[in-house]
Design a protein around this motif. Structure first.
Motif, PDB file in Angstrom:
ATOM      1  N   VAL A  41       0.827  -1.210   0.000  1.00 18.29           N
ATOM      2  CA  VAL A  41       0.000   0.000   0.000  1.00 18.29           C
ATOM      3  C   VAL A  41       0.861   1.259   0.000  1.00 18.29           C
ATOM      4  O   VAL A  41       0.492   2.268  -0.592  1.00 18.29           O
ATOM      5  CB  VAL A  41      -1.008  -0.009   1.168  1.00 18.29           C
ATOM      6  CG1 VAL A  41      -0.327   0.195   2.494  1.00 18.29           C
ATOM      7  CG2 VAL A  41      -2.085   1.036   0.935  1.00 18.29           C
ATOM      8  N   GLU A  42       2.029   1.194   0.601  1.00 11.25           N
ATOM      9  CA  GLU A  42       2.928   2.357   0.611  1.00 11.25           C
ATOM     10  C   GLU A  42       3.385   2.729  -0.794  1.00 11.25           C
ATOM     11  O   GLU A  42       3.738   3.876  -1.058  1.00 11.25           O
ATOM     12  CB  GLU A  42       4.190   2.094   1.443  1.00 11.25           C
ATOM     13  CG  GLU A  42       3.974   1.585   2.832  1.00 11.25           C
ATOM     14  CD  GLU A  42       3.992   0.074   2.938  1.00 11.25           C
ATOM     15  OE1 GLU A  42       4.839  -0.459   3.677  1.00 11.25           O
ATOM     16  OE2 GLU A  42       3.161  -0.571   2.287  1.00 11.25           O
ATOM     17  N   ASP A  43       3.391   1.754  -1.708  1.00 15.34           N
ATOM     18  CA  ASP A  43       3.865   1.977  -3.071  1.00 15.34           C
ATOM     19  C   ASP A  43       2.734   2.098  -4.085  1.00 15.34           C
ATOM     20  O   ASP A  43       2.977   2.278  -5.268  1.00 15.34           O
ATOM     21  CB  ASP A  43       4.785   0.822  -3.491  1.00 15.34           C
ATOM     22  CG  ASP A  43       5.979   0.672  -2.567  1.00 15.34           C
ATOM     23  OD1 ASP A  43       6.490   1.705  -2.084  1.00 15.34           O
ATOM     24  OD2 ASP A  43       6.397  -0.474  -2.321  1.00 15.34           O
ATOM     25  N   TYR A  44       1.495   2.004  -3.634  1.00 14.25           N
ATOM     26  CA  TYR A  44       0.343   2.041  -4.539  1.00 14.25           C
ATOM     27  C   TYR A  44       0.199   3.439  -5.133  1.00 14.25           C
ATOM     28  O   TYR A  44       0.164   4.430  -4.419  1.00 14.25           O
ATOM     29  CB  TYR A  44      -0.929   1.660  -3.780  1.00 14.25           C
ATOM     30  CG  TYR A  44      -2.163   1.664  -4.630  1.00 14.25           C
ATOM     31  CD1 TYR A  44      -2.418   0.630  -5.519  1.00 14.25           C
ATOM     32  CD2 TYR A  44      -3.084   2.700  -4.555  1.00 14.25           C
ATOM     33  CE1 TYR A  44      -3.557   0.630  -6.305  1.00 14.25           C
ATOM     34  CE2 TYR A  44      -4.227   2.702  -5.331  1.00 14.25           C
ATOM     35  CZ  TYR A  44      -4.452   1.679  -6.198  1.00 14.25           C
ATOM     36  OH  TYR A  44      -5.575   1.672  -6.979  1.00 14.25           O
ATOM     37  N   ALA A  45       0.097   3.507  -6.456  1.00 19.27           N
ATOM     38  CA  ALA A  45      -0.030   4.805  -7.114  1.00 19.27           C
ATOM     39  C   ALA A  45      -0.983   4.743  -8.307  1.00 19.27           C
ATOM     40  O   ALA A  45      -0.861   5.521  -9.223  1.00 19.27           O
ATOM     41  CB  ALA A  45       1.349   5.274  -7.573  1.00 19.27           C
ATOM     42  N   LEU A  46      -1.936   3.812  -8.280  1.00 16.70           N
ATOM     43  CA  LEU A  46      -2.829   3.649  -9.429  1.00 16.70           C
ATOM     44  C   LEU A  46      -4.073   4.509  -9.379  1.00 16.70           C
ATOM     45  O   LEU A  46      -4.846   4.528 -10.315  1.00 16.70           O
ATOM     46  CB  LEU A  46      -3.230   2.177  -9.571  1.00 16.70           C
ATOM     47  CG  LEU A  46      -2.089   1.223  -9.908  1.00 16.70           C
ATOM     48  CD1 LEU A  46      -2.602  -0.208  -9.966  1.00 16.70           C
ATOM     49  CD2 LEU A  46      -1.438   1.605 -11.217  1.00 16.70           C
TER      50      LEU A  46
END
Length: 73
Positions: A41-46
């Motif tokens: 979730v820390e890397d989610y960018a969609l």
């Protein structure tokens, strides 16, 4: 997703095996408005979500900032 066909659903999980299983279920059931994404979730960018739910993956003081990254203001 099946009961709300006009709403788009995205599941996020850091475990590839879980995501693959969910996506297989989504495909088998022919659900058009759902997807599972293999990412932390820390890397989610969609994109941003209207509603976010979470299971007990971290203490609340850690979980809330992660959720704020994903939810629309």
């Amino acid at each position: 997703a099946m009961s709300c066909p006009k709403v788009s659903f995205t599941g996020i999980d850091a475990r590839r095996k879980k995501v693959e299983a969910i996506n297989d279920m989504i495909d088998t059931l022919h659900i058009q408005n759902a997807q599972a994404v293999w990412v932390r979730v820390e890397d989610y960018a969609l994109g941003k979500a209207d509603i976010v739910t979470a299971r007990a993956v971290a203490h609340v003081d850690i979980l809330i900032p992660w959720m704020l990254q994903v939810v629309k203001k």
